[in-house]
Design an enzyme around this catalytic site. Structure first.
Site, PDB file in Angstrom:
ATOM      1  CB  CYS A 116      58.840  44.932  37.896  1.00  0.00           C
ATOM      2  SG  CYS A 116      59.819  43.285  37.904  1.00  0.00           S
ATOM      3  CG  PHE A 117      60.910  50.315  38.345  1.00  0.00           C
ATOM      4  CD1 PHE A 117      60.762  50.529  39.465  1.00  0.00           C
ATOM      5  CD2 PHE A 117      61.896  49.302  37.888  1.00  0.00           C
ATOM      6  CE1 PHE A 117      62.123  50.375  40.439  1.00  0.00           C
ATOM      7  CE2 PHE A 117      62.908  48.835  38.823  1.00  0.00           C
ATOM      8  CZ  PHE A 117      62.882  49.325  39.981  1.00  0.00           C
ATOM      9  CB  CYS A 118      54.665  49.900  35.568  1.00  0.00           C
ATOM     10  SG  CYS A 118      53.632  50.278  37.213  1.00  0.00           S
ATOM     11  CG  ASN A 119      59.578  48.464  31.457  1.00  0.00           C
ATOM     12  OD1 ASN A 119      59.413  47.233  30.689  1.00  0.00           O
ATOM     13  ND2 ASN A 119      60.300  49.645  31.206  1.00  0.00           N
TER      14      ASN A 119
END
Length: 352
Positions: A227-230
């Site tokens: 989730c790419f820190c998002n």
């Protein structure tokens, strides 16, 4: 304080820089008759990797950037750029080594240093990385590159990748890839160098991102998954409710960085392909052909074999003669193991 990213790190969408001025002129003020002083913090870490940010034209109060995202080195070094007229609103509540003029051990009294950077740079700065950054800046300035050239190069390749992935199909003409985007990849002013996607099965369901990472590792391609820190963008594009997102953790034990990519038929994350000024069209083609070859290697959909056969007549589980003719069951090709790969380290190439 109004904080927003100039570019989404999930989809690559570029948000309007005009929001900066709108925020500073009380666009969000609920009481315009007695307005507050609004400041704007622009997260430009992803944006400045391939786009020009002219602080003479747009003037956020604060900007954060990452040099790693621009040059690839050094890791762990970024910058907080503070507008001089806005520095007075920063009221630091703690202090560390080298940031004070005097401090008392017996009373909660300390006097911070006058210069802004001296007040905020606690302890020993990463001077080795700063020296490396100097070389990176010299290389960039002396190499004939401009942000306009980089931006157009990256956008052209990103648009090319988007179109190629969108055209991928299974043997039954079902889409092979789903792309998560907030634009149509038509203009570099609204789309950054990111294509976020997942593989699809031939029935339209989402394949876990682990499968794509295995394909990429074999082909020698570096991608990022998850989730790419998002989590906000992840939930939005994967269409996950709060309850579903929490169930990934409470019921399946899914946490950030693990290998659980599908829960109850729903993806827990996706795959991100990022383009930089060092990327070439041949790199894009390599990714495209790796996915295309994988889709072509999949067997066509076939009917399942009935385990019970008596006198060459297929029987169902109740022992009754099945209504389907035998030749449909014989369509299933014989399967054999041709290759085996072991992946001892996440995101690294497999060993045959």
């Amino acid at each position: 304080l109004f904080v927003y990213p100039a570019q989404c790190n999930f989809s690559g969408y570029k948000y309007p820089l005009s929001w900066i001025r709108q925020a500073q002129t009380w666009l969000f003020e609920e009481h315009p008759e007695n307005p507050s002083r609004w400041s704007c913090f622009l997260d430009a870490a992803a944006f400045v990797s391939s786009s020009e940010l002219n602080l003479g034209e747009v003037q956020p109060d604060f900007v954060c950037i990452s040099f790693y995202k621009i040059f690839g080195i050094p890791t762990g070094l970024g910058a907080l750029i503070v507008r001089n007229a806005s520095a007075h609103v920063l009221n630091k509540q703690y202090f560390g080594g080298g940031t004070v003029k005097i401090a008392l051990a017996t009373q909660p009294i300390h006097v911070p240093k006058t210069q802004l950077h001296e007040r905020f740079e606690d302890g020993t700065v990463n001077f080795q990385a700063i020296i490396a950054l100097g070389h990176a800046l010299d290389w960039f300035q002396n190499g004939g590159l401009t942000m306009h050239i980089i931006s157009e190069h990256c956008f052209r390749l990103t648009q090319y990748l988007y179109k190629r992935l969108k055209a991928l199909r299974h043997g039954n003409n079902m889409p092979g890839v789903v792309i998560y985007a907030d634009s149509q990849f038509s203009r570099s002013s609204t789309q950054g160098p990111i294509v976020n996607f997942n593989l699809l099965n031939d029935d339209g369901s989402v394949a876990g991102y682990n499968r794509m990472m295995e394909i990429a590792a074999i082909a020698g391609i570096h991608l990022r998954s998850g989730c790419f820190c998002n989590p906000g963008a992840c939930q939005k594009h994967l269409r996950l409710s709060d309850s579903e997102y929490l169930q990934f953790y409470s019921e399946a034990g899914h946490v950030c960085g693990d290998y659980i990519d599908v829960v109850n038929g729903k993806p827990t994350g996706s795959v991100r392909a990022s383009v930089g000024y060092y990327t070439r069209q041949s790199d894009i083609d390599m990714l495209y052909f790796a996915i295309r070859d994988y889709l072509r290697s999949l067997p066509p959909p076939v009917l399942p074999l009935i385990p019970n056969v008596v006198n060459n007549v297929p029987m169902n589980v109740d022992g009754l003669v099945d209504e389907l003719p035998m030749d449909l069951y014989l369509m299933a090709p014989a399967m054999r193991l041709t290759e085996m790969y072991i992946y001892p380290i996440k995101s690294c190439r497999g060993m045959a």
